[in-house]
Design a protein around this motif. Structure first.
Motif, short mmCIF file in Angstrom:
data_model
loop_
_atom_site.label_atom_id
_atom_site.label_comp_id
_atom_site.label_asym_id
_atom_site.label_seq_id
_atom_site.Cartn_x
_atom_site.Cartn_y
_atom_site.Cartn_z
N TRP A 225 4.98 -36.26 15.86
CA TRP A 225 3.58 -36.74 15.76
C TRP A 225 3.03 -35.73 14.72
O TRP A 225 2.03 -36.04 13.86
N ASN A 226 3.26 -34.44 15.03
CA ASN A 226 2.88 -33.07 14.07
C ASN A 226 3.63 -33.34 12.72
O ASN A 226 3.18 -32.14 11.93
N SER A 245 12.42 -33.52 8.57
CA SER A 245 11.56 -33.46 9.61
C SER A 245 12.07 -32.01 10.25
O SER A 245 11.12 -31.42 10.75
N ILE A 246 13.28 -31.86 10.57
CA ILE A 246 13.82 -31.04 11.07
C ILE A 246 13.64 -29.48 10.50
O ILE A 246 13.14 -28.67 10.99
N ASN A 247 13.60 -29.32 9.03
CA ASN A 247 13.26 -28.35 8.34
C ASN A 247 11.62 -27.82 8.49
O ASN A 247 11.20 -26.88 8.73
N TYR A 248 10.82 -29.07 8.30
CA TYR A 248 9.29 -28.73 8.80
C TYR A 248 9.14 -28.31 9.90
O TYR A 248 8.32 -27.37 10.06
N ILE A 249 9.76 -28.94 11.18
CA ILE A 249 9.27 -28.35 12.44
C ILE A 249 10.00 -27.04 12.62
O ILE A 249 9.13 -25.88 13.10
N TYR A 286 15.76 -24.91 18.96
CA TYR A 286 16.54 -26.19 19.18
C TYR A 286 16.63 -26.65 17.96
O TYR A 286 17.57 -27.37 17.48
N MET A 287 15.50 -26.77 17.05
CA MET A 287 15.96 -27.06 15.42
C MET A 287 17.02 -26.65 14.92
O MET A 287 17.57 -27.23 14.16
N GLN A 288 17.31 -25.50 15.07
CA GLN A 288 18.60 -24.67 14.46
C GLN A 288 19.62 -25.23 15.22
O GLN A 288 20.64 -25.43 14.38
#
Length: 296
Positions: A225-226, A245-249, A286-288
């Protein structure tokens, strides 16, 4: 080479099959019937509606569950701004029917419908166990909740008390409406990207990755959502949308200042407020881990 092909990623964006969807609809219909058939509750003012991933259409194949909100609307809980008193807003009539009584009545209605052995009372909800025609269903008895503003207007949500005496407020209808809006603005890619993130979390767990319990399906939906709409709109492949999306978060959860204004999908709570079990550092880690798992 990436761990999953584009075709695999596309398949992970898809909603449950027709068979699974039928079970979901059967569950919701059965709960509605249980409430409307109960002699005590049929005399009360209530509203029964779906919430969570089922209602938001972000549930994934083979991991579908259903959450049903049974809300008492004959009374309400409320929160006032500091500048106002309940007398000023005319909130002086005491309730004659309590939340505890309502939860007990909902439980009895479900027992009457499904049988004692198929109904389990939990801290936050009442669970109807799965059968050949329905999936496991969590029924959450709530009361209407009103968050008042200085001018006397209010935002309507729901509120309930767990059996361990913790009060929880939610705004499920605003969550649904905002999700629909973002999905429309992203050519239906918001919900697909949410399913993709959720499916990959399940894949990581199945493959033995040590995924933190703090990384929930609800959290993942809020993180997507963000994520700016441009990430869903400006790229042609799901691999690219996923990577971006992963990189942005990841980049925006390195420091609290960069994500402190992020909201839940309802935009009525901050995503990283103090009562949530997750933190921005949990998300960043988690994204990493997800990036590495995908072999990017």
């Amino acid at each position: 080479m990436a761990k999953f092909t584009e075709d695999q990623l596309i398949s992970y964006t898809k909603p449950p099959s027709k068979t699974e969807e039928t079970k979901l609809k059967n569950s919701e219909s059965s709960v509605r019937d249980a409430i409307s058939s109960n002699e005590k509750l049929k005399k009360k003012s209530t509203e029964t509606f779906g919430q969570g991933s089922y209602a938001n259409k972000t549930n994934v194949r083979l991991n579908s569950d259903i959450d049903i909100n049974v809300c008492y609307t004959g009374g309400f809980f409320y929160t006032l701004p500091k500048e106002k008193t309940k007398e000023e807003l005319g909130l002086t009539n005491p309730a004659t029917y309590t939340y505890t009584e309502f939860k007990d009545d909902v439980e009895q209605a479900l027992v009457d419908k499904f049988g004692r052995s198929d109904v389990k009372r939990n801290d936050k909800c009442i669970t109807i166990v799965a059968s050949s025609t329905r999936i496991e269903t969590d029924v959450v008895p709530t009361w209407e909740y009103r968050r008042f503003k200085n001018n006397g207007s209010y935002t309507t949500g729901t509120k309930f008390r767990t059996d361990k005496s913790k009060w929880i407020e939610n705004f499920p209808k605003q969550h649904i409406a905002n999700g629909i809006d973002k999905n429309s603005k992203t050519s239906r890619r918001f919900k697909r990207l949410t399913r993709l993130h959720r499916k990959l979390r399940y894949k990581m767990i199945d493959d033995g990755e040590n995924v933190s319990d703090n990384i929930t399906s609800f959290l993942l939906e809020c993180l997507v959502w963000n994520t700016p709409n441009r990430i869903m709109n400006d790229y042609d492949t799901w691999e690219k949308r996923l990577k971006e999306s992963i990189n942005y978060i990841y980049q925006n959860t390195k420091e609290q200042v960069d994500c402190k204004e992020w909201g839940e999908v309802s935009e009525l709570f901050y995503l990283f407020h103090s009562e949530r079990k997750w933190s921005y550092s949990d998300v960043n880690n988690y994204m990493q881990e997800l990036w590495n798992y995908l072999e990017y």
